[in-house]
Write a protein that holds these residues in place. Structure first.
Motif, PDB file in Angstrom:
ATOM      1  N   GLY A  13       0.841  -1.179   0.000  1.00  0.00           N
ATOM      2  CA  GLY A  13       0.000   0.000   0.000  1.00  0.00           C
ATOM      3  C   GLY A  13       0.881   1.235   0.000  1.00  0.00           C
ATOM      4  N   GLU A  14       0.257   2.407   0.058  1.00  0.00           N
ATOM      5  CA  GLU A  14       0.999   3.661  -0.018  1.00  0.00           C
ATOM      6  C   GLU A  14       2.036   3.786   1.080  1.00  0.00           C
ATOM      7  N   ASN A  15       1.688   3.348   2.296  1.00  0.00           N
ATOM      8  CA  ASN A  15       2.610   3.471   3.418  1.00  0.00           C
ATOM      9  C   ASN A  15       3.110   2.121   3.922  1.00  0.00           C
ATOM     10  N   GLU A  16       3.112   1.124   3.039  1.00  0.00           N
ATOM     11  CA  GLU A  16       3.721  -0.165   3.368  1.00  0.00           C
ATOM     12  C   GLU A  16       5.051  -0.263   2.647  1.00  0.00           C
ATOM     13  N   LEU A  17       6.107  -0.393   3.403  1.00  0.00           N
ATOM     14  CA  LEU A  17       7.453  -0.439   2.830  1.00  0.00           C
ATOM     15  C   LEU A  17       7.895  -1.881   2.639  1.00  0.00           C
ATOM     16  N   LYS A  18       8.440  -2.183   1.474  1.00  0.00           N
ATOM     17  CA  LYS A  18       8.946  -3.514   1.161  1.00  0.00           C
ATOM     18  C   LYS A  18      10.446  -3.545   1.432  1.00  0.00           C
ATOM     19  N   LEU A  19      10.890  -4.517   2.227  1.00  0.00           N
ATOM     20  CA  LEU A  19      12.299  -4.635   2.614  1.00  0.00           C
ATOM     21  C   LEU A  19      12.815  -6.020   2.225  1.00  0.00           C
ATOM     22  N   ALA A  20      13.886  -6.070   1.455  1.00  0.00           N
ATOM     23  CA  ALA A  20      14.447  -7.345   0.991  1.00  0.00           C
ATOM     24  C   ALA A  20      15.802  -7.610   1.643  1.00  0.00           C
ATOM     25  N   HIS A  21      16.049  -8.866   1.999  1.00  0.00           N
ATOM     26  CA  HIS A  21      17.393  -9.262   2.444  1.00  0.00           C
ATOM     27  C   HIS A  21      17.573 -10.756   2.215  1.00  0.00           C
ATOM     28  N   ASN A  22      18.813 -11.237   2.394  1.00  0.00           N
ATOM     29  CA  ASN A  22      19.106 -12.619   2.015  1.00  0.00           C
ATOM     30  C   ASN A  22      19.400 -13.534   3.197  1.00  0.00           C
ATOM     31  N   GLN A  23      19.105 -13.078   4.434  1.00  0.00           N
ATOM     32  CA  GLN A  23      19.370 -13.913   5.602  1.00  0.00           C
ATOM     33  C   GLN A  23      18.134 -14.718   5.990  1.00  0.00           C
ATOM     34  N   SER A  24      18.367 -15.749   6.812  1.00  0.00           N
ATOM     35  CA  SER A  24      17.272 -16.595   7.275  1.00  0.00           C
ATOM     36  C   SER A  24      16.485 -15.895   8.387  1.00  0.00           C
TER      37      SER A  24
END
Length: 334
Positions: free
Chosen positions: A30-41
């Motif tokens: 959504g407008e104020n939902e931030l997507k955060l990606a990383h490669n750890q478990s």
């Protein structure tokens, strides 16, 4: 028909990225939902600290801003996560500072062996606002900025069956390194033979004798089971390479001043939270490696290693690309 199928295959990743980059796209932002990606478990201390960052953002914003975390490399490698952050397909990513080298030369300073001779020096540098402002804001023009860093430990050498006491014992040792030219140069300066390979290949490469050694913090022994095949862990403490939390510049700028302050505060507080989580994890992993995997932990003549890389320090200090950040960092330590 072959031409049609070929066109569809080419279009799929383009459509995926375009959808990711729009509000309410296939990642469901959504407008104020931030997507955060990383490669750890999910059980890695860095993931726990990122989860704390998300909790703090939501709490401080009274639920107006949320953070949705995509762990385990769901959205690709660290390089791909950086590129997705640049384009805005994801809002945030946690990546190693070494992965940022090819995007901004200042980040290569962390790969210089013994630029910090101990963790105290690292903390002094990273608590210096002049240093962090330089690093965090240097990449804004290419699409992202850093918010904070996370302790990723001191990188040490571990071997399958050879004890290393000083730098002379490194002669001819085949060592897996990160895809960083600086790390390659470091192993060569030590007298070893650098071998670049994906981290997921290290276990079988050690087991098969393709490499003799690797280098990482103590979590690698337990979380990735490297302690099953590597029986010597040397406290060379040759690098302190932090993890960085980066954010798409345009996305950050769309928030109000108050919202930006919330995000920055949450990031800084999650770094403080991370120190305790990391320290406890290292203690636990070291005990497991010693008592259950029979790994021997070895002190080394660190001065011999430091002496062997002084030419690298000279090159970084005199380089047009890295001289300024090198002097800035060294000034902060002194």
């Amino acid at each position: 028909m072959k031409k049609i199928i070929g066109a569809i295959v080419v279009l799929i990743p383009i459509v995926f990225l375009a959808a990711c980059g729009t509000s309410g796209g296939i990642l469901g932002a959504g407008e104020n939902e931030l997507k955060l990606a990383h490669n750890q478990s999910l059980d890695h201390p860095v993931h726990k600290s990122l989860a704390e960052f998300g909790r703090l953002v939501e709490e401080k914003s009274d639920g107006e801003i949320s953070v949705n975390i995509y762990a385990n490399g769901q959205l690709g490698s660290e390089r791909e996560a950086i590129e997705l952050t640049q384009t805005g397909a994801v809002d945030l990513a946690k990546v190693s500072a070494s992965a940022l080298e090819s995007f901004e030369s200042d980040y290569s300073i962390f790969s210089v062996p013994y630029v910090f001779e101990d963790y105290q020096q690292f903390e002094e540098a990273m608590s210096n606002k002049e240093v962090t402002d330089r690093l965090y804001l240097q990449t804004e023009e290419i699409g992202f900025r850093a918010l904070t860093y996370y302790n990723a430990g001191e990188r040490n050498l571990y071997t399958k069956n050879r004890e290393v006491k000083d730098v002379s014992d490194m002669n001819g040792l085949k060592v897996r390194v990160q895809p960083s030219q600086t790390s390659v140069g470091m192993i060569e300066a030590f007298g070893g033979v650098p071998t670049s390979m994906a981290y997921g290949e290290v276990y079988t490469a050690l087991q098969a004798g393709v490499i003799d050694a690797a280098e990482n913090n103590e979590t690698a022994l337990v979380n990735n089971n490297h302690g099953e095949v590597a029986k010597y862990y040397m406290y060379t403490e040759h690098q302190i390479v932090p993890d960085m939390l980066i954010m798409n510049s345009a996305r950050f700028d769309r928030f109000s001043d108050e919202e930006q302050e919330i995000i920055m505060e949450a990031a800084e507080e999650s770094t403080i939270y991370h120190e305790d989580v990391w320290e406890q994890t290292i203690k636990e992993n070291t005990e497991i490696a010693k008592n259950e995997m029979n790994v021997q932990f070895v002190e080394v003549d660190k001065d011999s290693f430091i002496d062997s890389v002084q030419e690298m320090h000279k090159e970084f200090a005199e380089s047009e690309k890295t001289g300024e950040i090198y002097d800035l960092l060294k000034g902060a330590i002194e």
